[in-house]
Design a protein around this motif. Structure first.
Motif, PDB file in Angstrom:
ATOM      1  N   TYR A  86      76.742  63.783  19.046  1.00 19.65           N
ATOM      2  CA  TYR A  86      76.868  65.177  19.479  1.00 19.65           C
ATOM      3  C   TYR A  86      76.971  66.109  18.270  1.00 19.65           C
ATOM      4  CZ  TYR A  86      78.706  69.418  21.573  1.00 19.65           C
ATOM      5  OH  TYR A  86      78.895  70.724  21.935  1.00 19.65           O
TER       6      TYR A  86
ATOM      7  N   ARG B 131      73.757  66.643  16.670  1.00 18.31           N
ATOM      8  CA  ARG B 131      72.727  67.161  17.572  1.00 18.31           C
ATOM      9  C   ARG B 131      71.534  66.224  17.654  1.00 18.31           C
ATOM     10  NH1 ARG B 131      75.497  69.638  20.589  1.00 18.31           N
ATOM     11  NH2 ARG B 131      73.680  70.682  21.478  1.00 18.31           N
TER      12      ARG B 131
ATOM     13  N   TYR C  66      72.450  58.939  24.527  1.00 20.01           N
ATOM     14  CA  TYR C  66      73.617  59.809  24.697  1.00 20.01           C
ATOM     15  C   TYR C  66      73.110  61.207  25.030  1.00 20.01           C
ATOM     16  CZ  TYR C  66      76.135  56.109  22.192  1.00 20.01           C
ATOM     17  OH  TYR C  66      76.677  54.917  21.800  1.00 20.01           O
TER      18      TYR C  66
ATOM     19  N   LEU D  86      73.436  64.860  25.225  1.00 22.06           N
ATOM     20  CA  LEU D  86      74.349  65.794  24.561  1.00 22.06           C
ATOM     21  C   LEU D  86      74.909  66.836  25.517  1.00 22.06           C
ATOM     22  CD1 LEU D  86      72.706  66.361  21.070  1.00 22.06           C
ATOM     23  CD2 LEU D  86      74.054  64.426  21.929  1.00 22.06           C
TER      24      LEU D  86
ATOM     25  N   ILE E 245      77.868  65.260  27.144  1.00 20.53           N
ATOM     26  CA  ILE E 245      78.999  65.219  26.218  1.00 20.53           C
ATOM     27  C   ILE E 245      79.613  66.609  26.056  1.00 20.53           C
ATOM     28  CG2 ILE E 245      79.699  64.690  23.848  1.00 20.53           C
ATOM     29  CD1 ILE E 245      77.403  62.638  23.760  1.00 20.53           C
ATOM     30  N   GLU E 246      78.773  67.620  25.983  1.00 23.86           N
ATOM     31  CA  GLU E 246      79.269  68.987  25.829  1.00 23.86           C
ATOM     32  C   GLU E 246      80.159  69.380  27.003  1.00 23.86           C
ATOM     33  OE1 GLU E 246      76.686  72.816  25.849  1.00 23.86           O
ATOM     34  OE2 GLU E 246      76.822  72.092  23.772  1.00 23.86           O
TER      35      GLU E 246
END
Length: 361
Positions: free
Chosen positions: A227, A230, A236, A238, A241-242
């Motif tokens: 993350y 970037r 994964y 992002l 995750i954010e």
């Protein structure tokens, strides 16, 4: 971006902390009876310029306050450490399919030769799954599948993932809909165990704001690293995750060297380490009316990978670790007379009793 590590947050002390102070899974069922840790124990990562995140849409199923098992104290038990609970029920959740090239599942499935220099690829549809365990000491969920909003120009997944691994299935195949159909609300699940944090296994974490969300420490670090950099080139997602890092989620890390341990009676958390991903977790479930089950997730995709002979997966962070893990799973299965349920095995998953048809106990 600021990262506050697990452990007591005391600005009067040094920021550096020994890893032994990190919050471990040993703290489950302590005097707090599953309640949230103090505010200084959470992890908080906030981008410098982040737009407000919309609230998630799935609401918990209506129930009396006592119906939530998050805060139910864990009773003492005189049973042996790994004996199936009399009231344990395991439900198999069908969360749709991913369509992809078979070479991702089993490496070198398609090989060019002099006589056939351009062999066609083989697209297959592999199952996406989760497992819900009803238990008097606290309900357990293993994996969460894909986020319902994975697709489109503003979807959770980057375009390259959407193109290579599209989700196949009706709208009701996603985890919130599956649990809602069973009358289960997010607040009724005490422990959410994540085999790893790839987008087809950890897409719906955000819905479980009162659960203990259990993840391997190396996997947690890997997702945070991707993350921060970037990096959109891996599984994964992002945007997933954010969302997690903007919410007040109750994360629990399993340390790299921690042994396997009972999460609740009859459900053992397996620390499988690096292999398919940076830090894999599995579960072994002790059943009364069915052979014990090892939930391997992507530590072993299919029976073809399992062997013998073992065949390597097409996606693997640590190929040597992955082979070692399969050998360990085979030993555990033999010692515990257990079946191994693989992460994405098409014929095996089709043979399992789904939640709409019943359960295993």
């Amino acid at each position: 971006m600021k990262i506050v590590e697990f452990g007591k947050d005391d600005s009067s002390k040094s920021v550096a902390k020994d890893r032994s102070e990190r919050m471990k899974i040993l703290e489950f069922g302590d005097g707090a009876h599953g309640a949230r840790p103090p505010s200084g124990s959470k992890i908080e990562v906030r981008p410098a310029s982040a737009a407000p995140q919309a609230e998630t849409r799935w609401e918990p199923a209506p129930s009396a306050p006592s119906a939530s098992l998050v805060a139910v104290p864990k009773p003492k038990s005189s049973r042996s450490p790994f004996v199936g609970s009399k009231s344990l029920k395991m439900h198999v959740l069908d969360l749709g399919k991913l369509r992809l090239d078979k070479n991702f599942m089993v490496a070198n499935s398609t090989v060019a030769m002099a006589k056939n220099p351009n062999p066609p690829g083989k697209l297959i549809d592999i199952p996406v799954s989760a497992y819900y365990i009803e238990h008097p000491d606290g309900n357990v969920l293993f994996d969460t599948g894909c986020h319902p909003d994975w697709a489109g120009s503003n979807g959770r997944w980057p375009q390259n993932l959407q193109d290579v691994f599209p989700v196949i299935g009706p709208d009701d195949c996603y985890l919130p809909h599956r649990l809602e159909a069973m009358g289960i609300g997010a607040n009724q699940i005490r422990h959410v165990v994540l085999s790893h944090l790839h987008c087809d296994h950890a897409g719906c974490i955000e819905f479980f704001r009162k659960s203990n969300i259990i993840v391997h420490e190396d996997e947690f670090a890997a997702a945070a690293t991707h993350y921060a950099k970037r990096d959109h080139s891996t599984p994964y997602a992002l945007k997933d995750i954010e969302t997690w890092i903007r919410l007040d989620l109750n994360w629990r890390e399993v340390g790299r060297a921690e042994p396997d341990r009972n999460l609740v009676d009859g459900v053992k958390l397996l620390n499988l380490g690096a292999g398919h991903s940076f830090g894999m977790l599995g579960m072994m479930v002790s059943l009364r009316d069915h052979p014990n089950v090892i939930l391997a997730s992507d530590a072993c995709y299919t029976s073809e990978n399992y062997g013998p002979p073992m065949k390597p997966a097409g996606i693997s962070y640590d190929s040597i670790g992955a082979a070692r893990t399969i050998q360990r799973i085979r030993s555990m299965a033999d010692a515990n007379h257990a079946e191994v349920w693989f992460g994405h095995d098409i014929p095996q998953f089709e043979s399992l009793r789904k939640a709409s048809e019943g359960w295993y106990e």
